[in-house]
Design an enzyme around this catalytic site. Structure first.
Site, mmCIF file in Angstrom:
data_model
loop_
_atom_site.group_PDB
_atom_site.id
_atom_site.type_symbol
_atom_site.label_atom_id
_atom_site.label_comp_id
_atom_site.label_asym_id
_atom_site.label_seq_id
_atom_site.Cartn_x
_atom_site.Cartn_y
_atom_site.Cartn_z
ATOM 1 N N HIS A 82 -6.808 0.260 5.730
ATOM 2 C CA HIS A 82 -6.497 1.597 6.241
ATOM 3 C C HIS A 82 -7.065 2.704 4.290
ATOM 4 O O HIS A 82 -7.207 2.117 3.887
ATOM 5 C CB HIS A 82 -4.878 2.396 6.338
ATOM 6 N N ASP A 161 4.206 10.889 13.284
ATOM 7 C CA ASP A 161 3.561 11.186 12.621
ATOM 8 C C ASP A 161 1.617 11.636 13.373
ATOM 9 O O ASP A 161 1.217 13.273 12.809
ATOM 10 C CB ASP A 161 2.163 10.032 12.497
ATOM 11 N N ARG A 168 -0.008 19.659 10.564
ATOM 12 C CA ARG A 168 -1.169 19.517 9.284
ATOM 13 C C ARG A 168 -2.176 19.891 9.352
ATOM 14 O O ARG A 168 -2.754 20.640 8.189
ATOM 15 C CB ARG A 168 -0.903 18.210 8.838
ATOM 16 N N SER A 183 2.485 9.403 6.344
ATOM 17 C CA SER A 183 1.209 8.741 7.323
ATOM 18 C C SER A 183 0.713 7.801 7.298
ATOM 19 O O SER A 183 0.692 7.832 8.954
ATOM 20 C CB SER A 183 0.594 10.470 7.220
ATOM 21 N N LYS A 187 2.197 4.164 9.863
ATOM 22 C CA LYS A 187 1.491 3.502 10.687
ATOM 23 C C LYS A 187 1.152 2.776 10.707
ATOM 24 O O LYS A 187 1.074 1.782 11.183
ATOM 25 C CB LYS A 187 0.072 4.395 10.431
HETATM 26 N N1 URA Z 1 -5.530 9.468 6.680
HETATM 27 C C1 URA Z 1 -4.463 9.113 7.690
HETATM 28 O O1 URA Z 1 -4.230 8.602 8.422
HETATM 29 N N2 URA Z 1 -3.015 10.170 7.214
HETATM 30 C C2 URA Z 1 -3.320 10.978 6.115
HETATM 31 O O2 URA Z 1 -2.150 12.127 5.839
HETATM 32 C C3 URA Z 1 -4.062 10.946 5.334
HETATM 33 C C4 URA Z 1 -5.486 10.003 5.801
#
Ligand code: URA
Length: 435
Positions: A82, A161, A168, A183, A187
């Protein structure tokens, strides 16, 4: 417990219990806590912060808000990566087929563009008919069958999230390290991967501006993973200038295909290799970086990584012929070359200004409901450190159908992204390594 008391407590800089954080997250999901209360709490967090325990509680509350995928019946080296977001960041599109072709099953959950940063889901959807919204069972079946799938986060995975992220985005509360950590880490843990490698980006085109802050965020994510019994590995990389040469959805897919054909930009190769080698070593398929480098080069040379990308495209409804016929991408039929009137070196190329120019041409959204022009974007001819002579083309802008004033604004923005010096600027490493 009352939401207002929890907001007050954070406003005063006090520390939450696990129960308080669970109450807030659960309340948002069941509708007993309003969006505006959550938004107020998020802003209080931005001012007063969360400590490591509170960050882990929030991450855990996100994970437990939905399903948790399990791939233990497929393999014990399922990988996911990620990025915290950047400009021209097409690493996933190259890395996932590459790793899968080397025997690492990849379960990649991706997002859409956010702010000025691009999103893998948007990029992949620029392949005609490509489907990114896979159901959990189909996601898993595809990984079992061909070793990789790239899907948008399903609504039943970390739904808390999903809701908080949308808040956000519109309340200027994205760039808090604990909120980013909860966040991203939630995930990744909920997606069930055994090997998690994070690419924490800093610089003009990232949410985090300095490498020191990126290091803090990476450490926080690793620590949070450990508190939740998951080993997370992180790379810290610069996003001062865009990654690679192509920016914009279709254009980035084309650059990724070219990469897998062996025509790669050296910065993109460096970061792909860094993440691939970490993953291959954690999967016990390579003993070190050097061996991983050989494996990556041979997967590209043999064409097996490109074939895996074609398999992924086909499995997800797209036309794999697009890897040979770029006309299928509908790249902007209008183009304009931005030239320099300077002699010297490019001392700076601002990723944010390039992203703004591409967005003005239609490559990104201002509102969630905006439609993207997949064919809009730019191709860079010059990057930081390159020598230039007056009259050289710096970049080419592409667009399909956009108002004249936006095109002019985009041209100005792109031109102003470049700064110059008379001598070669100091080389800033792409990947941050501690001494
Ligand atoms: N990517 C995400 O999934 N969450 C964040 O808060 C920032 C980047």
């Amino acid at each position: 417990m009352r939401a207002v008391d929890i907001i007050q407590k954070k406003k005063e800089g006090k520390t939450h219990t696990k129960e308080e954080i669970d109450f807030l997250v659960q309340g948002l999901l069941d509708g007993t806590i309003e969006d505006y209360q959550m938004a107020a709490w998020l802003m209080a967090v931005c001012f007063k912060g969360l400590d490591d325990d509170e960050t882990a509680y929030l991450t855990e509350a996100f994970i437990n808000s939905g399903d948790i995928l399990d791939f233990s019946d497929i393999s014990n080296i399922v990988a996911d990566k990620h990025s915290t977001g950047g400009v021209g960041d097409k690493v996933t599109i190259v890395l996932i087929p590459l790793l899968a072709s080397l025997g690492v099953p990849c379960a990649k959950l991706s997002g859409r563009g956010l702010g000025y940063t691009g999103g893998t889901v948007d990029k992949l959807e620029s392949i005609p008919n490509f489907v990114c919204s896979l159901k959990d069972e189909d996601f898993k079946t595809q990984i079992k069958k061909i070793g990789a799938a790239i899907s948008a986060q399903t609504p039943n995975l970390t739904p808390a999230d999903g809701k908080i992220y949308a808040l956000r985005d519109v309340t200027a509360t994205v760039d808090n390290k604990s909120l980013i950590c909860a966040s991203v880490v939630s995930k990744k843990i909920a997606s069930g991967a055994d090997i998690i490698v994070l690419d924490v980006k800093y610089g003009a085109g990232a949410f985090i501006k300095t490498k020191e802050e990126a290091k803090e965020l990476a450490d926080l994510m690793i620590k949070t993973g450990a508190k939740l019994n998951r080993k997370i590995s992180a790379v810290i990389s610069s996003m001062e200038q865009p990654l690679g040469t192509h920016i914009g959805n279709s254009l980035e897919i084309i650059e990724s295909i070219e990469f897998l054909k062996g025509n790669f930009n050296k910065d993109l190769y460096e970061i792909v290799l860094e993440i691939a080698s970490k993953t291959l070593v954690l999967a016990h398929l390579a003993k070190d970086y050097k061996e991983a480098d050989k494996m990556v080069k041979s997967a590209i040379k043999s064409g097996s990584a490109l074939n895996k990308l074609k398999e992924i495209i086909k499995a997800q409804g797209g036309n794999p012929d697009c890897t040979d016929d770029y006309k299928l991408f509908n790249v902007g039929e209008n183009k304009f070359e931005i030239k320099t009137d300077k002699d010297g070196y490019v001392s700076k190329l601002d990723a944010l200004l390039i992203a703004k120019a591409c967005k003005l041409l239609g490559a990104g959204r201002d509102k969630k409901s905006d439609l993207i022009d997949f064919g809009a974007g730019c191709i860079l001819n010059k990057k930081t450190g390159d020598k230039v002579n007056a009259g050289d083309t710096l970049l080419t802008l592409f667009w399909n159908n956009i108002k004249e004033e936006k095109i002019n604004e985009a041209k100005e923005c792109a031109q102003s992204a470049f700064e110059y010096s008379s001598t070669a600027p100091e080389n800033i490493p792409l990947i941050y390594k501690e001494d």
